[in-house]
Write a protein that holds these residues in place. Structure first.
Motif, PDB file in Angstrom:
ATOM      1  N   HIS A   1      75.382  74.042  47.106  1.00 20.17           N
ATOM      2  CA  HIS A   1      76.063  72.972  46.365  1.00 20.17           C
ATOM      3  C   HIS A   1      75.944  71.626  47.061  1.00 20.17           C
ATOM      4  O   HIS A   1      75.529  70.630  46.458  1.00 20.17           O
ATOM      5  N   GLN A   2      76.287  71.572  48.351  1.00 22.38           N
ATOM      6  CA  GLN A   2      76.334  70.285  49.023  1.00 22.38           C
ATOM      7  C   GLN A   2      74.941  69.689  49.230  1.00 22.38           C
ATOM      8  O   GLN A   2      74.728  68.495  49.033  1.00 22.38           O
ATOM      9  N   GLN A   3      73.989  70.532  49.604  1.00 22.95           N
ATOM     10  CA  GLN A   3      72.625  70.031  49.782  1.00 22.95           C
ATOM     11  C   GLN A   3      72.044  69.554  48.452  1.00 22.95           C
ATOM     12  O   GLN A   3      71.362  68.530  48.400  1.00 22.95           O
TER      13      GLN A   3
ATOM     14  N   PHE B   1      73.450  66.105  47.702  1.00 22.53           N
ATOM     15  CA  PHE B   1      72.811  65.055  48.499  1.00 22.53           C
ATOM     16  C   PHE B   1      71.413  64.739  47.982  1.00 22.53           C
ATOM     17  O   PHE B   1      71.022  63.578  47.863  1.00 22.53           O
ATOM     18  N   LEU B   2      70.648  65.783  47.688  1.00 20.71           N
ATOM     19  CA  LEU B   2      69.280  65.588  47.225  1.00 20.71           C
ATOM     20  C   LEU B   2      69.243  64.902  45.869  1.00 20.71           C
ATOM     21  O   LEU B   2      68.390  64.051  45.615  1.00 20.71           O
TER      22      LEU B   2
ATOM     23  N   ARG C   1      65.403  68.700  55.987  1.00 21.51           N
ATOM     24  CA  ARG C   1      66.546  69.045  55.145  1.00 21.51           C
ATOM     25  C   ARG C   1      67.708  68.095  55.388  1.00 21.51           C
ATOM     26  O   ARG C   1      67.871  67.539  56.483  1.00 21.51           O
ATOM     27  N   PRO C   2      68.565  67.911  54.397  1.00 20.97           N
ATOM     28  CA  PRO C   2      69.774  67.108  54.619  1.00 20.97           C
ATOM     29  C   PRO C   2      70.765  67.866  55.474  1.00 20.97           C
ATOM     30  O   PRO C   2      70.961  69.063  55.290  1.00 20.97           O
TER      31      PRO C   2
ATOM     32  N   ASN D   1      76.504  58.811  50.524  1.00 27.11           N
ATOM     33  CA  ASN D   1      75.554  57.719  50.681  1.00 27.11           C
ATOM     34  C   ASN D   1      75.031  57.600  52.104  1.00 27.11           C
ATOM     35  O   ASN D   1      74.202  56.754  52.397  1.00 27.11           O
ATOM     36  N   CYS D   2      75.533  58.416  53.014  1.00 24.12           N
ATOM     37  CA  CYS D   2      75.117  58.345  54.417  1.00 24.12           C
ATOM     38  C   CYS D   2      74.672  59.716  54.907  1.00 24.12           C
ATOM     39  O   CYS D   2      74.996  60.125  56.002  1.00 24.12           O
ATOM     40  N   CYS D   3      73.972  60.421  54.047  1.00 28.50           N
ATOM     41  CA  CYS D   3      73.553  61.773  54.387  1.00 28.50           C
ATOM     42  C   CYS D   3      72.527  61.751  55.517  1.00 28.50           C
ATOM     43  O   CYS D   3      71.469  61.147  55.385  1.00 28.50           O
TER      44      CYS D   3
END
Length: 328
Positions: free
Chosen positions: A76-78, A81-82, A246-247, A255-257
């Motif tokens: 979910h989180q990655q 971010f992507l 990868r993030p 916005n700051c990944c």
């Protein structure tokens, strides 16, 4: 030629290389790029042929079933971010949401499909370390989840064969590849290599991200490196994931990944254009070494002025082999 069943990937590569017509931001449209990627990755098949294939149908059938609703929360989180990285503007809110949904489905499908792979059973989930970024970029280019599900397997086989291995095997393979990259640097920039060897021994080794054992987000431990004697600064993604870092999800600000050393995603697409158009075999697999050499060579004058080990290590990590340093 891109959409013709009569043309082959080899013919396309030969034509583009002989004409010097490498695709660039001004020379190729998104529509042409998706046909080009499928042709080069999927054994010369056309986009429509792949879209109507049994492999693509398997994904379509799964995505419409009740199983599709059981998405893996780890992605979910990655995926968030992507999606934000590829569709950064407010005008893209609807498109971003559809992209996020498709990406989480693809990652869940891949994870379920490869559940028998021992790498997926490792506690650090090493096989999906950079896979989310690769899947996101391919989905962005191909604009079709079923086609992307097929192309991802070909991409891993052609450009990232080390990625499905366990974390230890990835590290061992990266160390092995780094030795060849070091020899290339010795040949082309011997003075810079002598300087780095003197003040930062082991600099050419890969930088290893350490996963925590309590299922939290991946972090870099206090030593920052897997080997106490290693001062390696090369991002692991440059060696085993075709520059697709990868993030890192330790920062809650979307916005700051932070990224694990990979190329900016739009720049990564154009890098893959060039890599995929290399002749199959050794030229394609070795191009990553020359790209990394070029990045190092561009900062050679600044590197030669630093003689403190810690400062040199920090400069290489944050200003040479980093996400922001390769912005076009």
């Amino acid at each position: 030629a891109l959409s013709s069943a009569e043309s082959s990937a080899t013919q396309l590569r030969h034509f583009i290389n002989s004409k010097g017509a490498y695709p660039s931001e001004n020379k190729i449209t998104s529509e042409h790029r998706k046909h080009l990627y499928v042709k080069l990755l999927c054994n010369s098949k056309t986009f429509d042929e792949v879209k109507n294939s049994s492999l693509a149908f398997s994904y379509t059938e799964w995505s419409s079933s009740s199983q599709q609703q059981q998405r893996d929360g780890r992605f979910h989180q990655q995926a968030t971010f992507l999606s934000q990285e590829l569709y950064p503007f407010d005008d893209f809110d609807d498109r971003r949401q559809f992209f996020y949904s498709d990406l989480t489905s693809l990652l869940t499908y891949y994870n379920l499909r490869n559940n028998s792979n021992v790498a997926l059973e490792m506690e650090d989930d090493s096989s999906s370390r950079f896979f989310s970024t690769i899947a996101a970029v391919l989905l962005y280019v191909l604009e079709s989840p079923p086609v992307t599900s097929v192309a991802m397997q070909s991409f891993l086989h052609v450009l990232a064969p080390i990625l499905p291995l366990t974390s230890k095997e990835q590290g061992d393979a990266a160390q092995y590849l780094a030795k060849y990259w070091y020899l290339l640097c010795v040949y082309h920039i011997p003075v810079v290599v002598m300087h780095l060897d003197r003040y930062l021994p082991g600099w050419h080794r890969p930088r290893i991200i350490i996963s925590s054992n309590d299922n939290q987000d991946d972090i870099v431990d206090n030593r920052r490196y897997k080997d106490l004697e290693s001062k390696g600064v090369i991002p692991l993604s440059w060696l085993i994931a075709c520059f697709a870092g990868r993030p890192q999800t330790t920062d809650t600000n979307i916005n700051c990944c932070p990224w694990e050393g990979g190329f900016p995603l739009q720049f990564l697409i154009h890098t893959w254009d060039v890599i995929l158009l290399q002749p199959e075999g050794r030229s394609m697999s070795s191009l990553k070494f020359f790209l990394a050499l070029r990045v190092l060579e561009q900062r050679a004058d600044e590197i030669m002025q630093i003689r403190d080990s810690d400062l040199l290590q920090d400069f290489l990590v944050n200003h040479v082999f980093s996400y922001s340093s390769v912005l076009p």
